[in-house]
Structures are given as C-alpha cells and as structure tokens.
Write a protein that holds these residues in place. Structure first.
Motif, PDB file in Angstrom:
ATOM      1  N   SER A 199       0.805  -1.275   0.072  1.00 44.64           N
ATOM      2  CA  SER A 199       0.008   0.044   0.014  1.00 44.64           C
ATOM      3  C   SER A 199       0.946   1.115  -0.112  1.00 44.64           C
ATOM      4  N   TYR A 200       2.102   1.275  -0.740  1.00 44.20           N
ATOM      5  CA  TYR A 200       2.733   2.473  -0.870  1.00 44.20           C
ATOM      6  C   TYR A 200       1.959   3.502  -1.608  1.00 44.20           C
ATOM      7  N   GLU A 201       1.882   4.684  -0.916  1.00 44.39           N
ATOM      8  CA  GLU A 201       1.415   5.540  -1.499  1.00 44.39           C
ATOM      9  C   GLU A 201       1.683   6.147  -3.023  1.00 44.39           C
ATOM     10  N   TRP A 202       3.094   6.143  -3.058  1.00 44.40           N
ATOM     11  CA  TRP A 202       3.530   6.396  -4.507  1.00 44.40           C
ATOM     12  C   TRP A 202       3.024   5.190  -5.555  1.00 44.40           C
ATOM     13  N   LEU A 203       3.059   4.157  -5.195  1.00 38.86           N
ATOM     14  CA  LEU A 203       2.477   3.018  -5.917  1.00 38.86           C
ATOM     15  C   LEU A 203       0.900   2.927  -6.222  1.00 38.86           C
ATOM     16  N   LEU A 204       0.129   3.238  -5.388  1.00 36.88           N
ATOM     17  CA  LEU A 204      -1.147   3.497  -5.634  1.00 36.88           C
ATOM     18  C   LEU A 204      -1.578   4.642  -6.498  1.00 36.88           C
ATOM     19  N   GLN A 205      -0.637   5.863  -6.348  1.00 36.57           N
ATOM     20  CA  GLN A 205      -0.985   6.808  -7.043  1.00 36.57           C
ATOM     21  C   GLN A 205      -0.565   6.672  -8.502  1.00 36.57           C
ATOM     22  N   MET A 206       0.416   6.116  -8.786  1.00 34.63           N
ATOM     23  CA  MET A 206       0.848   5.525 -10.118  1.00 34.63           C
ATOM     24  C   MET A 206       0.011   5.030 -10.629  1.00 34.63           C
ATOM     25  N   LEU A 207      -0.475   3.954 -10.014  1.00 34.58           N
ATOM     26  CA  LEU A 207      -1.434   3.092 -10.755  1.00 34.58           C
ATOM     27  C   LEU A 207      -2.812   3.911 -11.090  1.00 34.58           C
ATOM     28  N   LYS A 208      -3.213   4.545 -10.034  1.00 33.14           N
ATOM     29  CA  LYS A 208      -4.537   5.508 -10.113  1.00 33.14           C
ATOM     30  C   LYS A 208      -4.343   6.393 -11.447  1.00 33.14           C
ATOM     31  N   ASP A 209      -3.196   6.883 -11.566  1.00 31.41           N
ATOM     32  CA  ASP A 209      -2.890   7.850 -12.539  1.00 31.41           C
ATOM     33  C   ASP A 209      -2.932   7.165 -14.021  1.00 31.41           C
ATOM     34  N   ALA A 210      -2.304   5.923 -14.073  1.00 31.63           N
ATOM     35  CA  ALA A 210      -2.601   5.090 -15.258  1.00 31.63           C
ATOM     36  C   ALA A 210      -4.055   4.667 -15.571  1.00 31.63           C
ATOM     37  N   VAL A 211      -4.596   4.424 -14.596  1.00 31.21           N
ATOM     38  CA  VAL A 211      -6.020   4.034 -14.747  1.00 31.21           C
ATOM     39  C   VAL A 211      -6.776   5.383 -15.422  1.00 31.21           C
ATOM     40  N   ASP A 212      -6.590   6.541 -14.876  1.00 29.92           N
ATOM     41  CA  ASP A 212      -7.181   7.725 -15.105  1.00 29.92           C
ATOM     42  C   ASP A 212      -6.855   7.859 -16.484  1.00 29.92           C
ATOM     43  N   ARG A 213      -5.469   7.756 -17.045  1.00 31.80           N
ATOM     44  CA  ARG A 213      -5.264   7.931 -18.567  1.00 31.80           C
ATOM     45  C   ARG A 213      -5.544   6.936 -19.421  1.00 31.80           C
ATOM     46  N   GLY A 214      -6.427   5.819 -18.976  1.00 32.53           N
ATOM     47  CA  GLY A 214      -6.982   4.911 -19.822  1.00 32.53           C
ATOM     48  C   GLY A 214      -6.419   3.677 -20.234  1.00 32.53           C
ATOM     49  N   ILE A 215      -5.390   3.526 -19.248  1.00 32.16           N
ATOM     50  CA  ILE A 215      -4.489   2.222 -19.349  1.00 32.16           C
ATOM     51  C   ILE A 215      -5.315   1.352 -18.584  1.00 32.16           C
ATOM     52  N   VAL A 216      -5.726  -0.100 -19.078  1.00 35.12           N
ATOM     53  CA  VAL A 216      -6.302  -0.862 -18.254  1.00 35.12           C
ATOM     54  C   VAL A 216      -5.238  -1.763 -17.698  1.00 35.12           C
ATOM     55  N   ILE A 217      -5.340  -2.117 -16.235  1.00 35.46           N
ATOM     56  CA  ILE A 217      -4.448  -2.742 -15.419  1.00 35.46           C
ATOM     57  C   ILE A 217      -5.313  -3.927 -14.929  1.00 35.46           C
ATOM     58  N   VAL A 218      -4.838  -5.231 -15.330  1.00 35.73           N
ATOM     59  CA  VAL A 218      -5.359  -6.327 -14.770  1.00 35.73           C
ATOM     60  C   VAL A 218      -4.510  -7.056 -13.570  1.00 35.73           C
ATOM     61  N   ASP A 219      -5.225  -7.231 -12.651  1.00 38.76           N
ATOM     62  CA  ASP A 219      -4.539  -8.064 -11.613  1.00 38.76           C
ATOM     63  C   ASP A 219      -4.532  -9.545 -11.592  1.00 38.76           C
ATOM     64  N   VAL A 220      -3.296 -10.151 -11.527  1.00 36.47           N
ATOM     65  CA  VAL A 220      -3.424 -11.578 -11.656  1.00 36.47           C
ATOM     66  C   VAL A 220      -2.333 -12.076 -10.678  1.00 36.47           C
ATOM     67  N   THR A 221      -2.636 -13.262 -10.251  1.00 40.65           N
ATOM     68  CA  THR A 221      -1.807 -13.774  -8.867  1.00 40.65           C
ATOM     69  C   THR A 221      -0.307 -14.237  -9.416  1.00 40.65           C
ATOM     70  N   GLN A 222       0.614 -14.129  -8.647  1.00 39.36           N
ATOM     71  CA  GLN A 222       2.046 -14.858  -9.146  1.00 39.36           C
ATOM     72  C   GLN A 222       1.838 -16.134  -8.965  1.00 39.36           C
ATOM     73  N   CYS A 223       0.982 -16.708  -7.962  1.00 42.85           N
ATOM     74  CA  CYS A 223       0.788 -18.150  -7.699  1.00 42.85           C
ATOM     75  C   CYS A 223       0.532 -18.922  -8.913  1.00 42.85           C
ATOM     76  N   SER A 224       0.866 -20.332  -8.845  1.00 39.15           N
ATOM     77  CA  SER A 224       0.758 -21.145 -10.210  1.00 39.15           C
ATOM     78  C   SER A 224      -0.791 -21.387  -9.958  1.00 39.15           C
ATOM     79  N   GLY A 225      -1.388 -21.644  -8.749  1.00 42.15           N
ATOM     80  CA  GLY A 225      -2.817 -21.849  -8.885  1.00 42.15           C
ATOM     81  C   GLY A 225      -3.565 -20.965  -7.948  1.00 42.15           C
TER      82      GLY A 225
END
Length: 292
Positions: A199-225
């Motif tokens: 929950s780094y503030e800078w990370l959440l802000q960067m992700l939000k800025d990207a989403v606001d610019r129209g970039i689609v960010i998809v969350d997938v797990t690093q786990c195999s299953g």
C-alpha cells in the motif's frame, strides 16, 4: 523456428493456415517449441472465433531425433485426438495443448518445468483428457461452440501491452518506467497471493494515474494456482478502489494475449474492462457474485 521467436505475426500465420484449410481437415496439430506454447495456444483460442474443430499444440522436451524423445508419443497421440469424433462430431473442438499424456485447454496452461517431460500444467482448470492405453475424455469439461456459426478468424492484435511483476523492494523508477511507456494500453500486474500489493502511497497513485489515462490494469496472481479475490484483504481492495480490475484465475499468458486481442479490435478501455470481466472462450472463471 525457435519458440522464443514466436509472437503476434507467427500467430497470424498459424491462424491463416488453419482458416485457409479449415474445410479440408477434421482437425489440426501444430508442432511448437515449449517455451512460448502457452502464449500461442492462448492467442489462437481468441483469434479463432467459432472454432468447431480441434487445434492441438504439442512438442517435446527432448528433440524428436533423440532416442529418448517424448516428441513421438506426443505427436502420435495429438494426431489421434485431433481426428477423434463421436457421432460424427469432433470430440474436442477447441485449442488445446497435449503433453505428457494430458490434454489441457490451451488458454489455461503454463509451462512449469524445464527439465522433466511433464512440462505443462493447468492449475485452475481440469485436464480435458488423459491418455493411457485408452484416451479418456472428460466431456463435461470440453468447450463446445453454441452459435453454430462458421469460423471467423481475427487478425488484429495490439502489442502495446506490458507485464508488471511486483516484488519486495520494487522501486518507483521501475513502476514509473513501465506505466509511462509511450502508447501503452494495457498492463498485466502480477501481484501476491489473492491479488495483493503493497500500500505504498506512491504505488497506488501511479496506478491510479495510469488508470485515469485509460490504461487497463489487470490483477493476476503470481501463484501457480488459485484466483485473485480483491475483496478479501484491504491491500487488494485498495487496488480495486483505484480502478485496477481482477484477472480472477487467468494465467498471465492468457491475460496478455486477451488484452492484445481486445485492444487490437480498437475497443475503448471501458469495453476492454467489460470483456476482461467475462469468459470469452473458457479462459477464466468468473464467480457469480462478481459477474457484470
């Protein structure tokens, strides 16, 4: 051609071969290097709309000219599966990978082993068939087209996709460099566990800025299953609040090629999000509580 050289142009060539010869054959077997086989299988599953015949990818861990190669058995069984019919209809009318006695849905697979013959796994979807003395099909798991429409090949893919793999200590510069790639349209973000990120503030802000610019960010797990459940923990919920969407139990390979496919058809970011939130060809399991 080494499979590390495979990509969108090669996928289009393979698709064109299938489409051009579609009415001449009962099924198709594609011999493919193992390293990127899951990417090719995932891409073809989206590109070959209304597929009604088997397209089976296979290969080997040892070159087919070596005495102990696994390639001969893989090839022979793949051909038998591609030709298999029941009541005059193909048994497996979808894009699959056959490897080490298991038939797997192509867009559910990942290469998990570089040294053993059992190179591929489908952790979030059961095998479609097991090959022993007899080939035993699990017909209830096999995808069958419901429209009855003719094959519709799609050749439009957009390469402006990136993978952002989170790791402890990831720097602002790394994230910033990826999210600010010129022309970027979609990001597959590999998070921890069930879809968690720091929950780094800078990370959440960067992700939000990207989403606001129209970039689609998809969350997938690093786990195999397992599946992403962004509502489970506060860290995942924060991603949801800023506009990151869930990839559920999608593989990275499937998420990447699906984004390429959707953006290739000039969909808006909102349209892409809507299509990522549904299963197009059995590539993802959407819980009923999250269906749009």
């Amino acid at each position: 051609m080494d499979s590390s050289e495979m990509g969108p142009e090669s996928w289009k060539d393979l698709e064109d071969i299938v489409a051009t010869n579609y009415h001449r054959y009962d099924g198709f077997v594609i011999l493919h290097g193992t390293d990127t086989m899951s990417y090719t299988a995932s891409a073809l599953s989206f590109m070959l709309e209304n597929l009604g015949k088997p397209v089976i990818l296979t290969g080997s861990q040892l070159p087919i000219g070596m005495l102990r190669t696994d390639g001969k058995e893989n090839l022979i069984t793949a051909i038998e599966i591609a030709a298999a019919k029941e009541n005059g209809q193909p048994i497996v009318p979808e894009v699959c990978i056959f490897f080490e006695n298991a038939l797997l849905r192509g867009n559910r697979t990942q290469k998990v082993n570089a040294d053993h013959f059992n190179a591929f796994r489908s952790y979030n979807y059961p095998p479609l068939a097991h090959a022993g003395i007899h080939i035993k099909y699990d017909t209830g798991q096999i995808y069958h087209p419901v429209s009855g429409k003719p094959l519709k090949p799609h050749y439009l893919l957009d390469r402006n996709i990136a993978i952002l793999k989170l790791f402890p200590g990831i720097s602002q510069q790394v994230v910033e460099s990826i999210l600010n790639i010129p022309g970027l349209k979609g990001v597959v973000m590999e998070t921890y566990g069930s879809g968690n990120a720091p929950s780094y503030e800078w990370l959440l802000q960067m992700l939000k800025d990207a989403v606001d610019r129209g970039i689609v960010i998809v969350d997938v797990t690093q786990c195999s299953g397992g599946s992403v459940e962004m509502h489970r923990y506060e860290t995942g919920h924060k991603l949801l609040e800023i506009g990151v969407i869930s990839g559920y139990d999608s593989t990275t390979e499937s998420a990447v090629t699906k984004l390429m496919f959707l953006f290739g058809h000039e969909m808006s970011p909102q349209e892409v999000k809507e299509h990522m939130n549904c299963s197009l060809i059995g590539e993802v399991t959407i819980p009923d509580t999250f269906r749009s």
